[in-house]
Design a protein around this motif. Structure first.
Motif, mmCIF file in Angstrom:
data_model
loop_
_atom_site.group_PDB
_atom_site.id
_atom_site.type_symbol
_atom_site.label_atom_id
_atom_site.label_comp_id
_atom_site.label_asym_id
_atom_site.label_seq_id
_atom_site.Cartn_x
_atom_site.Cartn_y
_atom_site.Cartn_z
ATOM 1 N N LEU A 75 0.838 -1.200 0.000
ATOM 2 C CA LEU A 75 0.000 0.000 0.000
ATOM 3 C C LEU A 75 0.875 1.253 0.000
ATOM 4 O O LEU A 75 1.597 1.519 0.966
ATOM 5 C CB LEU A 75 -0.919 -0.003 1.221
ATOM 6 C CG LEU A 75 -1.886 1.179 1.350
ATOM 7 C CD1 LEU A 75 -2.804 1.277 0.134
ATOM 8 C CD2 LEU A 75 -2.705 1.070 2.634
ATOM 9 N N LYS A 76 0.789 2.043 -1.067
ATOM 10 C CA LYS A 76 1.630 3.231 -1.212
ATOM 11 C C LYS A 76 0.843 4.519 -1.418
ATOM 12 O O LYS A 76 1.363 5.598 -1.165
ATOM 13 C CB LYS A 76 2.587 3.047 -2.405
ATOM 14 C CG LYS A 76 3.535 1.860 -2.289
ATOM 15 C CD LYS A 76 4.519 2.053 -1.150
ATOM 16 C CE LYS A 76 5.510 0.890 -1.075
ATOM 17 N NZ LYS A 76 6.433 1.025 0.076
ATOM 18 N N VAL B 239 -2.952 11.830 8.844
ATOM 19 C CA VAL B 239 -1.576 12.185 9.200
ATOM 20 C C VAL B 239 -0.988 11.142 10.138
ATOM 21 O O VAL B 239 0.143 10.666 9.946
ATOM 22 C CB VAL B 239 -1.527 13.592 9.832
ATOM 23 C CG1 VAL B 239 -0.147 13.870 10.428
ATOM 24 C CG2 VAL B 239 -1.890 14.648 8.798
ATOM 25 N N ASP B 240 -1.749 10.768 11.160
ATOM 26 C CA ASP B 240 -1.253 9.783 12.124
ATOM 27 C C ASP B 240 -1.018 8.432 11.455
ATOM 28 O O ASP B 240 -0.007 7.761 11.712
ATOM 29 C CB ASP B 240 -2.258 9.641 13.272
ATOM 30 C CG ASP B 240 -1.802 8.629 14.318
ATOM 31 O OD1 ASP B 240 -0.782 8.883 14.997
ATOM 32 O OD2 ASP B 240 -2.453 7.572 14.441
ATOM 33 N N LYS C 146 5.032 4.911 8.101
ATOM 34 C CA LYS C 146 6.424 5.231 7.784
ATOM 35 C C LYS C 146 7.357 4.669 8.841
ATOM 36 O O LYS C 146 8.433 4.134 8.532
ATOM 37 C CB LYS C 146 6.595 6.744 7.662
ATOM 38 C CG LYS C 146 7.979 7.175 7.219
ATOM 39 C CD LYS C 146 8.048 8.679 7.016
ATOM 40 C CE LYS C 146 9.419 9.102 6.515
ATOM 41 N NZ LYS C 146 9.486 10.576 6.300
ATOM 42 N N GLU C 147 6.954 4.772 10.106
ATOM 43 C CA GLU C 147 7.766 4.214 11.193
ATOM 44 C C GLU C 147 7.887 2.702 11.077
ATOM 45 O O GLU C 147 8.877 2.114 11.516
ATOM 46 C CB GLU C 147 7.150 4.599 12.545
ATOM 47 C CG GLU C 147 7.230 6.092 12.848
ATOM 48 C CD GLU C 147 6.445 6.468 14.093
ATOM 49 O OE1 GLU C 147 5.734 5.578 14.641
ATOM 50 O OE2 GLU C 147 6.506 7.632 14.510
ATOM 51 N N ASN D 165 3.720 16.952 5.314
ATOM 52 C CA ASN D 165 4.856 16.527 6.135
ATOM 53 C C ASN D 165 5.004 15.012 6.175
ATOM 54 O O ASN D 165 6.066 14.509 6.563
ATOM 55 C CB ASN D 165 4.695 17.065 7.563
ATOM 56 C CG ASN D 165 4.988 18.550 7.651
ATOM 57 O OD1 ASN D 165 5.721 19.095 6.825
ATOM 58 N ND2 ASN D 165 4.403 19.218 8.643
ATOM 59 N N VAL D 166 3.942 14.283 5.786
ATOM 60 C CA VAL D 166 4.017 12.809 5.857
ATOM 61 C C VAL D 166 4.002 12.159 4.480
ATOM 62 O O VAL D 166 4.340 10.982 4.349
ATOM 63 C CB VAL D 166 2.861 12.234 6.717
ATOM 64 C CG1 VAL D 166 3.014 12.662 8.164
ATOM 65 C CG2 VAL D 166 1.498 12.655 6.171
ATOM 66 N N ALA D 167 3.610 12.894 3.443
ATOM 67 C CA ALA D 167 3.582 12.325 2.090
ATOM 68 C C ALA D 167 3.384 13.448 1.079
ATOM 69 O O ALA D 167 2.964 14.559 1.434
ATOM 70 C CB ALA D 167 2.455 11.297 1.950
#
Length: 589
Positions: free
Chosen positions: A498-499, A512-513, A519-520, A548-550
């Motif tokens: 899943l991308k 966002v979360d 990512k983590e 900030n996340v993608a």
């Protein structure tokens, strides 16, 4: 020496003095947010300093010395940017961008397009028009081509294939659209007619497009009926919708050739309404036979809020069948529906939104129909028993794109359980307003479902509970080793491929979360598409947090994203590879 008024832009711009950014204009480094905005601003600043071309002005190609100086300026600027990074002076970035634009602009101005044969220019025009992202843009591209000069206008108007896709967006009497209709000549014609006014409410008495207006319009269009390849009609009331179907039936009955390959008729008024403003009782009791039975060329059929004589209309070899908002009592019988599916062995897309076959007393007492080429399935606006009934009717082991939407009012976990073993090759999943209760048993069912789709790479979500997304962050092992379930490796993860996310009507903090935690886990979401117009309701801070996340983009309207097309295209390539392998194996045998 030529007079001052006739000096070329090339001569003027070849000797531009050193530039500095305008006050307040950001000067970001290449590859950072805002760099594209800087490029646009530099382009505007540069063009504003060029003289307006006139009939007397002549364009001269920049001399080799000028080309060399521009190239040196660009190389020196790029070297300083690489060496100094954020410490480089803003004027260096601005100047480098400016010379890059000058070099590209002058290159295309110097290109002797008119020296090309007309056939080559025609092909260039076709590429420009057909490569647009949406129909509205395509309309403007064609108009712009005719506004450049006399030669371009003659070549563009002389090419019938540039005008054969006609979108009736102008007001009656549709002068522009019928001008294009004439320019299309004898070429196949694609027609889109949208007479739905989004400002109208559900009060159908306010809708003014009448059956008589539709009849008059179709009379003008149907003089070229044998040439019409695609016909898409969107209206609000019964009278104009029924008029379309009856006109097609009448034409077919008198023997007029009908070669329509794609037909879509939408009645966008109150769904399922059989009685109301303009409803034709005779049309309900004696529905039309589609095209008078001339459906040999038809491969794409979409009916929304209208119906036909299912038993007398031959439907074979369809690649798309899309039925929406149709009352059960005018829908095809289960036997007829299954017969249509069997007669369409290459069906690629099946969409059932609030419409499907009439149920029988024994809902699940049927062998599923094999749809081995089905790639896309859409199910929406069904109660739980009926949704399960529909799924039980088909066997589509190679399904790639699954959509579930508007499934609310009860817990649809039983449907999820039914889906789990059926569609294991899904790459694109849409969940819009799907109600699943995340109880312990519900979590187990959802976990098994997600694990059954290891190739899932693209998810479209809206009005989905946060707990469903959070499940994809968890350890699947603890959900799948209960209730005598098959053991799953504890180090396995949910949806490793899943991308891409396409999002609307979701709390942005939830997205966002989710992206941060994926990512983590070493499974980053690389791109987020925001569905318009919902995207424009987000605050600046919300968009900043998402970025900030993608990478964040607004999803295109009316067409697939690049990632969607790639995932579907890859399957076609895989099929071709398998066929080649089979052929090679047969030769070896």
């Amino acid at each position: 020496m030529e007079p001052e008024s006739a000096q070329s832009s090339a001569h003027q711009l070849a000797h531009l003095p050193s530039q500095t950014p305008r006050p307040g204009v950001p000067v970001p480094l290449p590859g950072t947010p805002g760099y594209a905005t800087l490029q646009i601003q530099v382009m505007k600043d540069t063009l504003s300093r060029a003289s307006e071309p006139t009939a007397q002005s002549r364009f001269s190609v920049p001399s080799p010395e000028v080309w060399t100086r521009w190239t040196e300026e660009i190389e020196n600027g790029e070297q300083q940017i690489r060496g100094l990074g954020v410490q480089v002076h803003p004027s260096v970035i601005y100047r480098t961008v400016q010379f890059k634009f000058l070099r590209i602009w002058m290159y295309w101005r110097a290109f002797r397009l008119h020296d090309l044969p007309p056939e080559i220019i025609t092909n260039i025009f076709r590429l420009a028009v057909w490569s647009t992202g949406n129909p509205a843009e395509g309309v403007m591209q064609r108009l712009w081509l005719t506004w450049v000069c006399r030669l371009w206008r003659e070549i563009a108007i002389g090419d019938a294939t540039l005008w054969n896709a006609i979108w009736f967006r102008d007001r009656p009497p549709y002068e522009r659209s019928f001008a294009w209709f004439e320019r299309a000549g004898s070429a196949p014609i694609d027609i889109r007619l949208n007479e739905r006014n989004p400002m109208w409410g559900q009060n159908e008495d306010q809708h003014v497009f009448t059956a008589e207006q539709m009849s008059n319009l179709l009379d003008r269009l149907f003089v070229k009926l044998p040439q019409i390849r695609m016909l898409v009609v969107i209206v609000d009331k019964w009278p104009p919708a029924i008029t379309v179907l009856r006109k097609l039936q009448a034409a077919g009955n008198v023997g007029t050739p009908i070669n329509i390959e794609r037909l879509e008729v939408y009645r966008m008024g109150k769904p399922y309404l059989r009685l109301g403003p303009g409803f034709d009782d005779d049309g309900h009791r004696d529905p039309p036979v589609l095209n008078g039975g001339q459906t040999q060329m038809l491969n794409h059929l979409c009916l929304a809020g209208v119906h036909i004589d299912w038993n007398e209309t031959p439907l074979r070899n369809l690649t798309t069948l899309d039925l929406r908002s149709m009352p059960v009592n005018v829908a095809p019988t289960l036997e007829r529906f299954r017969a249509v599916l069997r007669e369409c062995p290459t069906l690629n897309r099946l969409a059932l939104d609030g419409s499907g076959p009439r149920p029988t007393e024994k809902l699940f007492d049927h062998v599923p129909v094999d749809l081995l080429h089905l790639k896309t399935l859409v199910l929406g606006s069904f109660n739980l028993p009926y949704a399960c009934f529909i799924v039980s009717q088909i066997n589509a082991p190679h399904l790639l794109d699954l959509t579930l939407m508007a499934l609310t009012g009860t817990d649809y976990v039983p449907l999820i359980k039914l889906l789990t073993p059926k569609f294991t090759e899904v790459r694109l999943l849409t969940l819009y307003g799907v109600q699943v209760e995340m109880t312990p048993l519900g979590k187990v069912a959802m976990a098994r479902w997600f694990l059954s789709m290891p190739d899932l790479a693209y998810a479209r979500i809206a009005q989905l509970k946060a707990n469903v997304l959070k499940l994809l962050l968890d350890d699947p092992g603890k959900y799948c080793q209960v209730d005598n379930a098959e053991d799953y490796p504890t180090d396995e993860v949910f949806c490793p491929n899943l991308k891409t996310l396409e999002v609307q009507a979701m709390p942005y903090a939830t997205i966002v979360d989710f992206c941060r935690r994926r990512k983590e886990m070493g499974l980053p979401i690389t791109k987020i598409y925001l569905n318009p117009p919902w995207a424009h309701t987000l605050s600046v801070q919300a968009v900043r947090d998402l970025r900030n996340v993608a990478a964040v983009y607004v999803a295109p309207v009316g067409t697939n994203t690049t990632e969607e097309n790639e995932l579907l295209r890859r399957e076609v390539e895989d099929d071709d590879d398998e066929e080649e392998e089979e052929q090679e194996q047969e030769q070896e045998d």
